[in-house]
Write a protein that holds these residues in place. Structure first.
Motif, mmCIF file in Angstrom:
data_model
loop_
_atom_site.group_PDB
_atom_site.id
_atom_site.type_symbol
_atom_site.label_atom_id
_atom_site.label_comp_id
_atom_site.label_asym_id
_atom_site.label_seq_id
_atom_site.Cartn_x
_atom_site.Cartn_y
_atom_site.Cartn_z
ATOM 1 N N GLN A 195 -43.002 74.174 -17.501
ATOM 2 C CA GLN A 195 -42.488 73.936 -18.860
ATOM 3 C C GLN A 195 -41.405 74.957 -19.220
ATOM 4 O O GLN A 195 -40.294 74.601 -19.612
ATOM 5 C CB GLN A 195 -43.615 74.067 -19.884
ATOM 6 C CG GLN A 195 -44.747 73.086 -19.729
ATOM 7 C CD GLN A 195 -45.646 73.117 -20.948
ATOM 8 O OE1 GLN A 195 -45.367 72.439 -21.941
ATOM 9 N NE2 GLN A 195 -46.706 73.879 -20.904
ATOM 10 N N TRP B 168 -50.141 78.705 -26.557
ATOM 11 C CA TRP B 168 -50.145 77.246 -26.788
ATOM 12 C C TRP B 168 -48.775 76.594 -26.488
ATOM 13 O O TRP B 168 -48.155 75.973 -27.346
ATOM 14 C CB TRP B 168 -50.552 76.950 -28.226
ATOM 15 C CG TRP B 168 -51.896 77.476 -28.634
ATOM 16 C CD1 TRP B 168 -52.682 78.364 -27.992
ATOM 17 C CD2 TRP B 168 -52.617 77.115 -29.831
ATOM 18 N NE1 TRP B 168 -53.843 78.585 -28.696
ATOM 19 C CE2 TRP B 168 -53.827 77.838 -29.826
ATOM 20 C CE3 TRP B 168 -52.336 76.262 -30.903
ATOM 21 C CZ2 TRP B 168 -54.766 77.723 -30.846
ATOM 22 C CZ3 TRP B 168 -53.270 76.156 -31.932
ATOM 23 C CH2 TRP B 168 -54.472 76.875 -31.890
ATOM 24 N N TYR C 153 -45.889 74.154 -25.306
ATOM 25 C CA TYR C 153 -45.679 72.712 -25.130
ATOM 26 C C TYR C 153 -44.195 72.456 -24.933
ATOM 27 O O TYR C 153 -43.351 73.303 -25.237
ATOM 28 C CB TYR C 153 -46.216 71.918 -26.330
ATOM 29 C CG TYR C 153 -45.458 72.113 -27.621
ATOM 30 C CD1 TYR C 153 -45.729 73.197 -28.460
ATOM 31 C CD2 TYR C 153 -44.455 71.219 -28.017
ATOM 32 C CE1 TYR C 153 -45.032 73.382 -29.644
ATOM 33 C CE2 TYR C 153 -43.760 71.403 -29.201
ATOM 34 C CZ TYR C 153 -44.054 72.476 -30.010
ATOM 35 O OH TYR C 153 -43.345 72.670 -31.176
ATOM 36 N N ASN D 232 -48.981 68.560 -21.483
ATOM 37 C CA ASN D 232 -49.351 69.624 -22.419
ATOM 38 C C ASN D 232 -50.075 68.980 -23.591
ATOM 39 O O ASN D 232 -50.223 67.748 -23.639
ATOM 40 C CB ASN D 232 -48.102 70.411 -22.868
ATOM 41 C CG ASN D 232 -47.032 69.506 -23.468
ATOM 42 O OD1 ASN D 232 -47.227 68.882 -24.501
ATOM 43 N ND2 ASN D 232 -45.898 69.412 -22.780
#
Ligand SMILES: NC(=O)c1ccc[n+]([C@@H]2O[C@H](COP(=O)([O-])OP(=O)(O)OC[C@H]3O[C@@H](n4cnc5c(N)ncnc54)[C@H](OP(=O)(O)O)[C@@H]3O)[C@@H](O)[C@H]2O)c1
Length: 290
Positions: free
Chosen positions: A11, A149, A151, A157
């Motif tokens: 990511q 966290w 994404y 995700n």
């Protein structure tokens, strides 16, 4: 400058590759070209290519699986950063590394400071903490961004999972007692580019740990509702309405790896170092178009 990005298919790595294109000569070995769990192979790669800066976006991020794949998690999350840090200390190359809110014990409700006591609750967090400590010991001028966290618009995700489930289901139960800040990979990449530019201009930020997350906090339940709200606003047809998402405690969603309840990260140190104000997490989610 020759800049090596590890984990360039991940990511954060994907965003880095996009945002750094044209700004440096990028070395982005794929897993088939370089197994990062193989220390001998990594040493050989470094000796051959001699990068002048390394952004270590690679990690073993399967939090539950890490409980049973401990050796592999340790190789990628602790031994690899140690090896990269040693190379950077020896050659004067710059090192940017990433870490996680999961190094903290998750107690209380106060945001964690960079020097708060650590105490990971799961093996992933333990392996990442070992990596942080090794980097700090080997290469004090390295910068470590602890984020939370993560994404992005691509890959698997929390956001992509909720969007998929929202097309299939009319109801969903989501954990509401774990609090943190959802962080887009694009923000992490943008701040990383700024940090690299500071280094190249001869004005690097001080080495050490910085928290990198948007401002504001929410639960996974808040995040899920915001994702569905935004998708509807952008014209998506979904089976799920935000009101049909139910808040549940972590105890109703048991997982192999324990998660911290308090993942709030104080971001003041990074804001001061770069002279910026980080946006709110809701604002960043709303600006996502894919
Ligand atoms: N994801 C989160 O929620 C989160 C939260 C807090 C902190 N962080 C930290 O943020 C950083 C970036 O995370 P991310 O979400 O971008 O990770 P990610 O999407 O899971 O990507 C991990 C990358 O590492 C590569 N990789 C892993 N093991 C490898 C191996 N043995 N050989 C070669 N490549 C290997 C993967 O390659 P393949 O594509 O081939 O698998 C992938 O490119 C990490 O340090 C992570 O710990 C993440």
């Amino acid at each position: 400058m020759q800049l090596m990005i590890t984990g360039s298919s991940g990511q954060v790595g994907t965003e880095l590759k996009q945002q750094l294109a044209g700004q440096a000569e990028l070395l982005t070995p794929s897993r088939s070209e370089l197994d990062l769990a193989n220390a001998t192979a990594v040493q050989g790669y470094l000796a051959l290519h001699r990068p002048q800066a390394i952004v270590n976006a690679a990690a073993y991020t399967a939090v539950d699986q890490a409980e049973t794949e401990q050796e592999l998690a340790l190789a990628v999350n602790a031994q690899l950063p140690e090896l990269l840090a040693r190379y950077c200390a020896q050659t004067g190359a710059y090192l940017l590394h990433y870490s996680t809110d999961y190094v903290y014990p998750g107690t209380g409700t106060e945001p964690w400071q960079e020097d708060s006591p650590t105490g990971p609750l799961n093996y992933y967090g333990y392996s990442k903490l070992k990596g942080d400590l090794a980097v700090l010991a080997q290469c004090p001028q390295a910068v470590i961004f602890r984020t939370s966290w993560v994404y992005s618009g691509q890959g698997k995700n929390f956001r992509s999972t909720i969007l998929r489930l929202a097309k299939e289901k009319t109801g969903l139960s989501i954990v509401a007692d774990q609090i943190g800040a959802p962080t887009p990979a694009s923000l992490i990449a943008a701040i990383s580019v700024q940090t690299l530019q500071r280094y190249l201009q001869g004005q690097p930020i001080a080495g050490g740990v910085y928290h990198l997350a948007p401002r504001g906090y929410g639960s996974w339940y808040d995040f899920a509702k915001a994702i569905v709200h935004q998708a509807i606003k952008q014209g998506e047809t979904l089976a799920l309405q935000p009101e049909a998402i139910q808040p549940i405690p972590s105890s109703d969603y048991p997982t192999p790896a324990k998660r911290p309840l308090n993942s709030r990260l104080c971001v003041d140190k990074l804001e001061h170092a770069l002279g910026i104000r980080l946006p709110e997490w809701q604002q960043l989610l709303a600006s996502m178009t894919q």
